[in-house]
Write a protein that holds these residues in place. Structure first.
Motif, short mmCIF file in Angstrom:
data_model
loop_
_atom_site.label_atom_id
_atom_site.label_comp_id
_atom_site.label_asym_id
_atom_site.label_seq_id
_atom_site.Cartn_x
_atom_site.Cartn_y
_atom_site.Cartn_z
N ARG A 92 0.80 -1.23 0.00
CA ARG A 92 0.00 0.00 0.00
C ARG A 92 0.83 1.28 0.00
NH1 ARG A 92 -3.13 0.34 4.85
NH2 ARG A 92 -2.30 -1.57 5.78
N LEU A 93 2.12 1.21 -0.29
CA LEU A 93 2.95 2.41 -0.27
C LEU A 93 3.03 3.05 -1.65
CD1 LEU A 93 4.92 4.30 1.28
CD2 LEU A 93 6.78 2.78 0.53
N ARG A 94 2.88 4.38 -1.67
CA ARG A 94 3.19 5.19 -2.85
C ARG A 94 4.22 6.22 -2.43
NH1 ARG A 94 -0.37 9.65 -5.03
NH2 ARG A 94 -2.04 8.59 -3.89
N LEU A 95 5.35 6.27 -3.11
CA LEU A 95 6.46 7.12 -2.69
C LEU A 95 6.47 8.41 -3.50
CD1 LEU A 95 8.86 6.88 -0.64
CD2 LEU A 95 10.29 6.33 -2.61
N GLY A 96 5.99 9.48 -2.87
CA GLY A 96 6.13 10.80 -3.47
C GLY A 96 7.47 11.38 -3.04
N VAL A 97 8.25 11.87 -3.98
CA VAL A 97 9.59 12.37 -3.67
C VAL A 97 9.75 13.81 -4.16
CG1 VAL A 97 10.58 10.06 -3.75
CG2 VAL A 97 10.64 11.49 -5.80
N GLY A 98 10.62 14.54 -3.50
CA GLY A 98 10.92 15.91 -3.89
C GLY A 98 12.33 16.24 -3.44
N ILE A 99 12.76 17.46 -3.75
CA ILE A 99 14.14 17.83 -3.45
C ILE A 99 14.25 18.75 -2.24
CG2 ILE A 99 14.85 17.50 -5.84
CD1 ILE A 99 14.87 20.55 -6.16
N GLY A 100 13.13 19.26 -1.73
CA GLY A 100 13.17 20.06 -0.52
C GLY A 100 13.72 21.46 -0.74
N TRP A 101 13.73 22.22 0.37
CA TRP A 101 14.14 23.62 0.31
C TRP A 101 15.01 24.03 1.50
CZ3 TRP A 101 12.65 25.92 4.80
CH2 TRP A 101 11.62 25.30 5.52
N ASN A 102 15.12 23.13 2.49
CA ASN A 102 15.74 23.50 3.75
C ASN A 102 17.21 23.09 3.79
OD1 ASN A 102 16.41 24.02 6.40
ND2 ASN A 102 14.57 23.08 7.27
#
Length: 291
Positions: free
Chosen positions: A108-118
């Motif tokens: 049941r996992l869906r991996l949303g990924v991003g690069i962040g800002w911090n």
């Protein structure tokens, strides 16, 4: 359109009973998925006058640990990171953690990924900030290899793996990877290598153009644009209640496959308050999403 709920990360507190009560209520209400944000460290503001964004005073449950907990107390909810700041984490460890959550939740996992800002988080975690976008694409490639194959030999610009693998691997040998962010490079990655895009904006003409570009990138890469998912986020505190249905209908017409509701920022004091708001919003918006 599948309707999900945003885990009220900064407002729910650290009581595991409250986390459990919220998740069980959301599942009972019929929501299809839960979206959780990711931050490992919050910046202290005493040494940073004028700091904007989350701080050390904001509570964030670590997403993989949270999802391991939710995997055991829910049965149908899809668990979605929205988004995991991938480049500040070790790729092989993400592959292992994600696979474990997927196995414990029954796929049941869906991996949303991003690069962040911090940058504060990147520095503290020993990760470079300036190359994070390009590095994330290589990370996704390696993640998919580790999820699919018993052993992997991989030589990239930032990663080297020699005849090694993880166990357990995901239930279906893969985990859907969606990209979050609005930069053109993100739209390109979503279209070329992602299963979906997680926009955070209203369904206006700019959004329409961005959806069109994601699909064009998919087509140029030889992929079926119809196979790309889109998940919008309706922040109930930022959109007037009288405009909620219009927001949902707008994204539905743009081709959104998913939409999540966020109750944060409304001044809600308890889990029951968050659940009551979700119940009311779902009652109002469910028919609009399904028209």
């Amino acid at each position: 359109m599948r309707i999900g709920a945003v885990f009220p990360q900064t407002e729910i507190g650290a009581d595991p009973g409250a986390v459990r009560a919220w998740a069980e209520a959301v599942e009972e209400l019929g929501f299809r998925h839960v979206v959780a944000f990711d931050h490992v460290l919050g910046a202290g503001t005493a040494s940073r006058p004028g700091w904007y964004g989350y701080t050390s005073e904001d509570l964030f449950h670590e997403v993989f640990v949270l999802f391991g907990y939710l995997a055991g107390i829910t049965r149908t909810l899809e668990l979605v990171t929205g988004v995991l700041v991938l480049p500040q984490r070790q790729t092989a460890l993400v592959a292992k953690q994600a696979a474990e959550v997927d196995v414990l939740s029954g796929g049941r996992l869906r991996l949303g990924v991003g690069i962040g800002w911090n940058r504060v988080e990147y520095d503290a975690l020993g990760a470079t900030f300036t190359d994070r976008g390009a590095r994330s694409a290589e990370q996704v490639e390696l993640l998919r290899s580790l999820w699919a194959e018993p052993t992997v030999t991989y030589e990239g610009r930032w990663h080297r793996v020699e005849d090694a693998g993880i166990l357990p691997r995901p239930v279906r040998g893969r985990i859907p990877v969606w990209f979050g962010g609005n930069a053109e490079a993100v739209l390109r990655r979503a279209g070329e290598i992602g299963e979906g895009w997680l926009p955070q904006r209203p369904p206006d003409e700019t959004a329409r153009a961005m959806v069109r570009r994601v699909r064009s990138y998919a087509a140029a890469a030889g992929r079926d644009p119809a196979g790309i998912g889109f998940e919008a986020r309706l922040k109930l505190a930022e959109v007037p209640e009288g405009k909620w249905a219009e927001f949902v209908a707008g994204w539905r017409d743009l081709g959104a496959t998913h939409l999540c509701l966020s109750t944060m920022g409304l001044g809600l004091a308890t889990v029951d308050d968050h659940v009551h708001m979700l119940r009311s919003a779902l009652r109002e918006l469910g028919p609009v999403a399904c028209e």
